[in-house]
Scaffold this motif. Sequence first.
Motif, PDB file in Angstrom:
ATOM      1  N   THR A 506      29.278  55.811  25.926  1.00 32.16           N
ATOM      2  CA  THR A 506      28.206  54.970  25.384  1.00 32.16           C
ATOM      3  C   THR A 506      27.489  54.224  26.509  1.00 32.16           C
ATOM      4  O   THR A 506      27.564  53.003  26.627  1.00 32.16           O
ATOM      5  N   ASP A 546      28.854  58.750  18.827  1.00 32.19           N
ATOM      6  CA  ASP A 546      28.211  57.479  19.174  1.00 32.19           C
ATOM      7  C   ASP A 546      26.715  57.651  19.405  1.00 32.19           C
ATOM      8  O   ASP A 546      25.919  56.785  19.037  1.00 32.19           O
ATOM      9  N   ASP A 549      24.893  57.898  16.056  1.00 32.35           N
ATOM     10  CA  ASP A 549      24.991  56.617  15.343  1.00 32.35           C
ATOM     11  C   ASP A 549      24.098  55.568  15.992  1.00 32.35           C
ATOM     12  O   ASP A 549      23.200  55.010  15.361  1.00 32.35           O
ATOM     13  N   SER A 695      29.067  49.080  24.109  1.00 29.36           N
ATOM     14  CA  SER A 695      28.723  48.784  22.724  1.00 29.36           C
ATOM     15  C   SER A 695      29.587  47.647  22.180  1.00 29.36           C
ATOM     16  O   SER A 695      29.089  46.727  21.528  1.00 29.36           O
ATOM     17  N   ASP A 733      20.636  51.216  21.017  1.00 30.89           N
ATOM     18  CA  ASP A 733      21.379  50.896  19.796  1.00 30.89           C
ATOM     19  C   ASP A 733      20.458  50.139  18.838  1.00 30.89           C
ATOM     20  O   ASP A 733      20.347  48.915  18.887  1.00 30.89           O
TER      21      ASP A 733
END
Length: 830
Positions: A506, A546, A549, A695, A733
């Motif tokens: 990530t 990840d 998402d 994250s 994100d």
Amino acid sequence: MSPQQPQEIFHSYAHEDEKLRDELNKHLANLKRQKVITDWYDRDISAGKEWDDEIKTRLNTANIILLLISPDFMNSDYSNDVEVKRAMERHEAGDACVIPVILRPVDWEGAPFSKLQALPTDAKPITKWEDKDEAFLNVILGIRKAIQELSGPSASVPELPELPRPPRVGFVARRDKDGRDIVERLREELSPKKNQLVALWGAGGVGKTTLAAEAVKALIEDTGQRLVWTSASGRANFSFSTLLDDIAGQLGRTDLRPLALEPKEAAVRSIIAAEPTLIVLDNFETISDEEQLLCANFLANRTRCSALITTRERVDGASLIPLSAMSPGEAQEFLKRLVEQTQDAQIFAGDVRQRIYETAEANPFIMEWVVAQIDTAQEPDTVLEELKHGAGDAAERVFDRSFNLPQLGDDGRDTLLALSLFTPSATREALAAVAGFGDDLKRVNEAISSLRALWLIKGIDQNRRLTIEGLTRTLATARLSKDNCVEFKQRFVAHFLSYAEAHKQTTSEDFDALEAEKDNVLNALDVAYRMEDWPSVMRIRDALEDFLDLRGYWDEAIQRGEQALQAARNAQSDQHIAHFENNVAIIYQYRGDLAKARQLYDESLEIKKKLGNQNGIAVTLHQLGRLAEEQGNLAEARRLYDESLEIAKKLGNQSGIARTLHQLAILAETQGDLAEARRLYDESLEIAKKLGDQSGIALTLHQLGNVAYLQGDLAEARRLYDGSLEIAKKLGDQSGIASTLHQLAILAHNQGDLAEARRLYDESLEIKKRLGNQSGIAVTLHQLGKLAEEQGDLAEAERLLSEALSIFERLNSPNAHLARSNLKRIRGES
């Protein structure tokens, strides 16, 4: 100024109207992309420059000055005494064009700039339009008119999106069966006033794409329409959602990509409505039947714009323009130009050209192949005689002969077959690996040279990537299937499995790498599925967990998760079935489908218990705890979290420990025990930092910001929120960005900066809507309702709170009680 230079725009506006100013700026994106305008406003002032001096400089250099009028603007001494005064002076002197834009209702009596004749004092303010996009369209049209007046008749044509290159021989005019010029016919059929869907329909290689490109270039020059050009060629997963993504991206709104399908369609329709737009969808026949219907219906019936489809098959609901092979006269001109570019034009005598025309069945793409074969071998009689007696139609005969030429060699053949798997293009390194050359770039480069000599492949992105066009791709793919070349597919899957797993961390760098090859990685998953390579299907989906998402690809996350779940069932692997049930449930939970999420969690937990999978049990207990917490059952949530934490500690699972400590901290925070919350967050953060979990770090910084805010340390809260937001933006994100923007809005709200609070709430809400995050949408709508109440707009407050309540009730959320109470107060019921 020179008509070749973009016009500079200056915005005069009140700080309270910054959100509306930003919305206007989004609608200016196409003009900026086309380099028609440059956009400047006071955020662009760099450190060390005097604000006042820079404003005055820009007022004196701008060609177009927008007065964004509202009560706050009217009450600003600086706006009236400096900006409006200077704007008026330059307007009256003819040095600049001033365009007044009414943002919010104002009292015009005594307006200091009422002498401006163009001032639309009876116009409806932007905020009063039912469709705000339509209101901004009026502004854009005014800007376009001003640009034309400033630039004069010799103004340059705006840049077009990147279009397919014309044939190497240039454009040869084509006529339909009635003798009408097809380009002129397309220009007429695609005019903005008609707003219809047109299908240019013909066999592969007859020149549909070339004609489409020529027609739209001329049409854009005539009408000034915006152009979107997208192609489905080589994109195995092209869908209606892909079409919407491409339209939004080319019109400057890549931020709409993560939307769920329904809100994405609505948003794209609004963008298209903002200005006259022409949409071209090339290689329509390569899209699946179901997605074809959705795409064609959208272009024909659900949005008002002109649209062109190029296709090998009829399209219902479209105005059809058939395209046949070249007439003898057209072919004669085409071959004349083509032969002029060969090594020895003398060998292409008149009878040879006639035989080429007949052999290729008047198809220009196939004529290029035949000329290339003769040019390479310099044996026209041999080439044409072999082609005459080959099997299949003209395209198959000519392609097969090119494919089997000795000078192409095995490496050339392997490279072409490998390239047919890439969607839509390949790097040289990836192509070498899939062709079976390992890391031998010299070998793949030599093969590429041979293929180019026969006009079978082309380079894009300054030759950094390679691709093959429609007819070549079709025939190469058929050859790959016919020869049962399983090893190419195995290498393709292996390469992108390795690539996905190498970039599963990530970090923004890894996510960007996955973004660059997303289509190829997803296609590798599809290829593996068709080959029944269940382990590869599951490993690729796991590596993308990840990325899909956090980057907001939730449709793909669910679709590919279901695919991996089916692979696990086909493999009869209970362990993997439980794993993917849990992963897909998380996305369903975030989308607000709690019943589906619980069903999958329960099924996953039951399997894990049968298997004695303690780590898996801890993960699903944790998620069930989050589900209970979301539904307000805090005692059940704590029980589930404690049970999950106990297992994680026994296993020494640091990531699991950090994750559950974080959720227990949220529970403590919710129940008012801030000291305990801070202790648990700090413990979780320390583990996340040791693990390098960016994250997790961002999430915990966000929550620590909440604690600091509740303890009254607003400076510390802002510092922590900013730190969280910075990491979330680096990761892309979207969910994390939306959450932190919401908290920053609460901070501004409570400090009395209501305009800034509204801007931040709206930005957060927009992202949550794109993601389909129902719980998050309701929370922000609730806050916007409270804000509207404070500002005295009770009707708006009631609307927002009602909308929030409806979502809370649907989710069975404990927040429904608070929203219901606030709504009753607004209505005077309590």
